[in-house]
Design a protein around this motif. Structure first.
Motif, PDB file in Angstrom:
ATOM      1  N   ALA A 172       1.010  -1.616  -0.314  1.00 20.24           N
ATOM      2  CA  ALA A 172      -0.013   0.418   0.346  1.00 20.24           C
ATOM      3  C   ALA A 172       0.805   1.133  -0.060  1.00 20.24           C
ATOM      4  O   ALA A 172       0.435   2.190  -0.192  1.00 20.24           O
ATOM      5  N   LEU A 173       2.198   1.844   0.825  1.00 14.94           N
ATOM      6  CA  LEU A 173       3.183   3.160   0.872  1.00 14.94           C
ATOM      7  C   LEU A 173       3.892   2.122  -0.656  1.00 14.94           C
ATOM      8  O   LEU A 173       3.950   4.068  -0.549  1.00 14.94           O
ATOM      9  N   LEU A 174       4.197   1.361  -1.313  1.00 12.06           N
ATOM     10  CA  LEU A 174       5.228   1.481  -2.142  1.00 12.06           C
ATOM     11  C   LEU A 174       4.363   1.125  -3.381  1.00 12.06           C
ATOM     12  O   LEU A 174       5.576   1.585  -3.771  1.00 12.06           O
ATOM     13  N   ALA A 175       3.800   0.976  -3.679  1.00 13.83           N
ATOM     14  CA  ALA A 175       3.198   0.578  -5.188  1.00 13.83           C
ATOM     15  C   ALA A 175       3.073   1.621  -6.169  1.00 13.83           C
ATOM     16  O   ALA A 175       2.734   2.667  -5.804  1.00 13.83           O
ATOM     17  N   SER A 176       3.412   1.423  -7.051  1.00 11.84           N
ATOM     18  CA  SER A 176       3.020   2.426  -8.400  1.00 11.84           C
ATOM     19  C   SER A 176       1.501   2.413  -8.755  1.00 11.84           C
ATOM     20  O   SER A 176       1.194   1.332  -8.721  1.00 11.84           O
ATOM     21  N   PRO A 177       1.003   3.399  -9.325  1.00 12.34           N
ATOM     22  CA  PRO A 177      -0.010   3.753  -9.342  1.00 12.34           C
ATOM     23  C   PRO A 177      -0.845   3.069 -11.025  1.00 12.34           C
ATOM     24  O   PRO A 177      -1.925   2.610 -10.913  1.00 12.34           O
ATOM     25  N   GLU A 178       0.627   2.325 -11.431  1.00 13.63           N
ATOM     26  CA  GLU A 178      -0.388   1.446 -12.630  1.00 13.63           C
ATOM     27  C   GLU A 178      -0.288   0.254 -12.288  1.00 13.63           C
ATOM     28  O   GLU A 178      -1.257  -0.584 -12.494  1.00 13.63           O
ATOM     29  N   VAL A 179      -0.032  -0.621 -11.228  1.00 19.14           N
ATOM     30  CA  VAL A 179       0.066  -1.899 -10.186  1.00 19.14           C
ATOM     31  C   VAL A 179      -1.182  -1.906  -9.642  1.00 19.14           C
ATOM     32  O   VAL A 179      -1.724  -0.911  -8.490  1.00 19.14           O
ATOM     33  N   VAL A 180      -2.142  -3.053  -9.702  1.00 17.21           N
ATOM     34  CA  VAL A 180      -3.647  -3.432  -9.132  1.00 17.21           C
ATOM     35  C   VAL A 180      -2.457  -4.282  -8.121  1.00 17.21           C
ATOM     36  O   VAL A 180      -2.140  -4.923  -7.455  1.00 17.21           O
ATOM     37  N   THR A 181      -3.044  -3.812  -6.664  1.00 19.89           N
ATOM     38  CA  THR A 181      -2.580  -4.098  -5.992  1.00 19.89           C
ATOM     39  C   THR A 181      -4.042  -4.642  -5.134  1.00 19.89           C
ATOM     40  O   THR A 181      -4.902  -3.960  -5.051  1.00 19.89           O
ATOM     41  N   VAL A 182      -3.982  -5.459  -4.168  1.00 17.64           N
ATOM     42  CA  VAL A 182      -4.689  -6.656  -3.926  1.00 17.64           C
ATOM     43  C   VAL A 182      -4.100  -7.095  -2.252  1.00 17.64           C
ATOM     44  O   VAL A 182      -2.914  -7.530  -2.021  1.00 17.64           O
TER      45      VAL A 182
END
Length: 430
Positions: A172-182
């Motif tokens: 949640a802290l580091l992922a880029s906006p292009e990546v879908v985070t689950v």
């Protein structure tokens, strides 16, 4: 006052001032870093292509370890690999070979190989990314922080799935906006330490989605999260296909499977078996699993006069044939996420006797239909439930037949399709 005392009297206030002054500096530094990340993310978002789910990466603490999370992650990864490019990203490698077989089409990447390479200087420093009260905190170091941060920031596309609170929080802290985070919750919200829950409540809203295993846990997250992810969903784990046939339910044996830890409550199971052994001295309780509490459990078995009646079998890679030899399965855990071992036992036609611990058993077992749900931590009622199935063969057979039907509802095809539908709908949200 001596010179040393005067110096000490002056030093203590000065030290206190330095420490108190350091806190605002740390907060300011953290704000600067987060601000820089946000700015960089906005820059990336302007030139980013539409998000897609062709690539799926699953963050896992130690892919070569044993345990329910590893088994179920491999199970899901194998299904998704039919139609996606799937890689399991293991934070550490502490065993040379995987305990569970890696499914066809699934790659495993290790961020830190602690088997082949020395740990190095950075491994001497504690993690700054993972909360100190996270259950797996001792696995993480400054070295794993750097490798994990570099990996997450290197992702430019696809889906990134975390499998425990620390990994979800870092994602949640580091992922880029292009990546879908689950984020996946493999335990349940109430079992996490207060400081971890506090960070979960504040930060999980940055994830695109959170998936719980049970409806009970989903409701807990709905009630507690201040800022919710885009999607909150409940998807149970699929039952793992096991070798061996269906049990004939004729052996005078009960079985349980789980790591020898406080969480699994084997100490309570041993105390319950004292009452069982008084009425049915010809029955045996087999405990399959390894762990740090083995010596304590051995001492308890000897203390209660149960040597040869309660047997610690150790860890086994193939538990299917062992389950098929038993006539019932018993779960005495203090807490669970969704105990897959219940479904695995049911897939062998075993009726289940389980504490109603938080969370999972009451959602998997229909009392009196495919098993018996016992009031939490009630030792004598647990023994009574076991004795009921020992003494009533017709009930044992009826519950076992229904257990097979229950397990069939958690087949990987069914659960895998739910994941496919979930991921598709998540991507459609943009």
């Amino acid at each position: 006052m001596s010179l040393s005392n005067r110096v000490g009297a002056v030093t203590k206030p000065v030290t206190g001032v330095v420490k108190s002054a350091a806190k605002p500096l740390k907060r300011a530094g953290r704000r600067m870093v987060l601000g820089a990340l946000d700015a960089r993310n906005r820059q990336r978002l302007r030139s980013a292509p539409p998000r897609d789910g062709k690539q799926i990466r699953i963050l896992l603490l130690h892919a070569n370890g044993m345990g329910g999370t590893v088994r179920t992650v491999f199970n899901l990864a194998g299904h998704l690999a039919r139609t996606h490019d799937v890689e399991v990203v293991s934070i550490v490698k502490e065993n040379a070979e995987p305990f569970f077989p890696i499914p066809p089409g699934v790659r495993v990447r290790y961020l830190e190989d602690r088997v082949a390479k020395p740990k190095g200087l950075l491994s001497r420093f504690p993690s700054r990314l993972i909360p100190k009260e996270e259950a797996a905190y001792h696995w993480f170091t400054l070295r794993t922080d750097i490798k994990l941060a570099r990996y997450i920031r290197s992702r430019r596309e696809g889906v990134l799935i975390g499998t425990r609170p620390g990994l979800n929080l870092v994602t949640a802290l580091l992922a880029s906006p292009e990546v879908v985070t689950v984020g996946q919750e493999h335990m349940n919200l109430t079992t996490h330490q207060p400081s971890v829950r506090s960070q979960i409540v504040r930060r999980y809203g940055k994830l695109d989605a959170l998936v719980t295993l049970t409806e009970t846990d989903l409701r807990s997250y709905e009630a507690k999260l201040q800022d919710r992810p885009g999607v909150l969903a409940q998807i149970p784990n699929a039952v793992t296909p096991l070798t061996g046939g269906v049990s004939p339910l004729t052996d005078k044996t009960a079985v349980t499977v789980g790591r020898l830890t406080w969480q699994k409550g084997h100490d309570m199971l041993i105390r319950a078996w004292v009452h069982v052994a008084e009425r049915h001295p010809d029955w045996t309780m087999r405990i399959i699993g390894a762990g740090k509490r083995r010596e304590k459990l051995e001492a308890s078995i000897e203390k209660h006069g149960l040597v040869g009646k309660v047997i610690l079998e150790g860890a086994m890679k193939e538990v299917g044939p062992e389950l098929a030899k038993a006539s019932m399965f018993v779960l005495s855990s203090r807490h669970e996420g969704m105990p897959m071992v219940i479904l695995e036992a049911m897939s062998k036609g075993l009726p289940v006797v389980s504490f109603d611990c938080p969370t999972g058993p009451a959602e998997l077992i229909t009392h009196g239909h495919d098993g018996l749900v016992i009031d939490f931590k009630k030792i004598v009622p647990l023994a009574e439930g076991i004795c009921t199935l020992i003494e009533d063969q017709d009930m044992r057979a009826k519950l076992g037949a229904h257990a097979l039907e229950t397990a069939a509802g958690y087949d990987m095809e069914i659960i895998g399709n739910r994941w496919e539908t979930f991921l598709t709908s998540l991507l459609q949200r943009g």
